[in-house]
Design a protein around this motif. Structure first.
Motif, PDB file in Angstrom:
ATOM      1  N   ILE A  48      30.757  24.878  41.363  1.00  0.00           N
ATOM      2  CA  ILE A  48      32.044  25.606  41.887  1.00  0.00           C
ATOM      3  C   ILE A  48      32.906  24.907  42.493  1.00  0.00           C
ATOM      4  N   TYR A  51      37.743  27.339  43.210  1.00  0.00           N
ATOM      5  CA  TYR A  51      37.418  28.664  43.007  1.00  0.00           C
ATOM      6  C   TYR A  51      37.303  29.107  41.439  1.00  0.00           C
ATOM      7  N   ASN A  70      28.147  24.566  45.208  1.00  0.00           N
ATOM      8  CA  ASN A  70      29.525  24.762  45.631  1.00  0.00           C
ATOM      9  C   ASN A  70      29.981  23.461  46.240  1.00  0.00           C
ATOM     10  N   HIS A  76      30.890  30.246  48.513  1.00  0.00           N
ATOM     11  CA  HIS A  76      31.289  30.982  47.499  1.00  0.00           C
ATOM     12  C   HIS A  76      29.601  31.553  47.194  1.00  0.00           C
ATOM     13  N   SER A  77      29.630  32.731  46.086  1.00  0.00           N
ATOM     14  CA  SER A  77      28.478  33.000  45.918  1.00  0.00           C
ATOM     15  C   SER A  77      28.519  33.392  44.448  1.00  0.00           C
ATOM     16  N   ALA A  78      27.389  33.678  43.710  1.00  0.00           N
ATOM     17  CA  ALA A  78      27.108  33.958  42.574  1.00  0.00           C
ATOM     18  C   ALA A  78      26.289  35.571  42.324  1.00  0.00           C
ATOM     19  N   HIS A 109      30.129  37.274  39.211  1.00  0.00           N
ATOM     20  CA  HIS A 109      31.238  37.052  39.684  1.00  0.00           C
ATOM     21  C   HIS A 109      30.835  36.422  41.275  1.00  0.00           C
ATOM     22  N   CYS A 110      32.048  35.791  42.054  1.00  0.00           N
ATOM     23  CA  CYS A 110      31.802  35.532  43.453  1.00  0.00           C
ATOM     24  C   CYS A 110      31.887  36.594  44.244  1.00  0.00           C
TER      25      CYS A 110
END
Ligand SMILES: [Cu+2]
Length: 125
Positions: A48, A51, A70, A76-78, A109-110
């Motif tokens: 990641i 962005y 990341n 961030h996340s998924a 998505h994040c």
């Protein structure tokens, strides 16, 4: 007086011709590269960065793992669009792994940045 040494100039630029590194040598015991480039992987690492998920199109086989790392300064996340998985926030240089046990196409998505999207395709072997 010292005589200035002429700088030797290579007459021919040996490294100028791009030669494909084709290892066409027979008789090697190494396993030859698989012909099927489409076969899904056991595990895939997704970075990641800036962005964005990289790659943003991932294919694994059933039971395969996707590791998200990341590389950004922000967390961030998924998160699966259908909520089937959620890594939770991943801090900088941290990672989270998701295992996919069911074939299908998973868009995700994040969490904090819903404009960050990507797709995992889980294929039956
Ligand atoms: Cu994000």
């Amino acid at each position: 007086m010292p005589t200035p040494k002429p700088t030797p100039k290579p007459a021919a630029d040996a490294g100028s011709s791009p030669s494909p590194s084709a290892s066409a040598e027979p008789g090697d015991d190494n396993v030859s590269p698989s012909a099927s480039e489409d076969s899904p992987a056991d595990s895939v690492t997704v970075e990641i960065k800036n962005y964005a998920f990289s790659p943003d199109s991932i294919t694994v086989k059933v039971g395969g793992k996707v590791e998200f790392i990341n590389r950004d300064d922000v967390a961030h996340s998924a998160v699966a669009d259908d909520k089937s998985f959620d890594t939770g926030l991943i801090d900088k240089d941290k990672s989270a792994t998701v295992t996919f046990d069911k074939a299908g196409t998973y868009t995700f998505h994040c969490g904090p940045h819903p404009f960050m999207t990507a797709t995992v395709v889980v294929e039956s072997p």
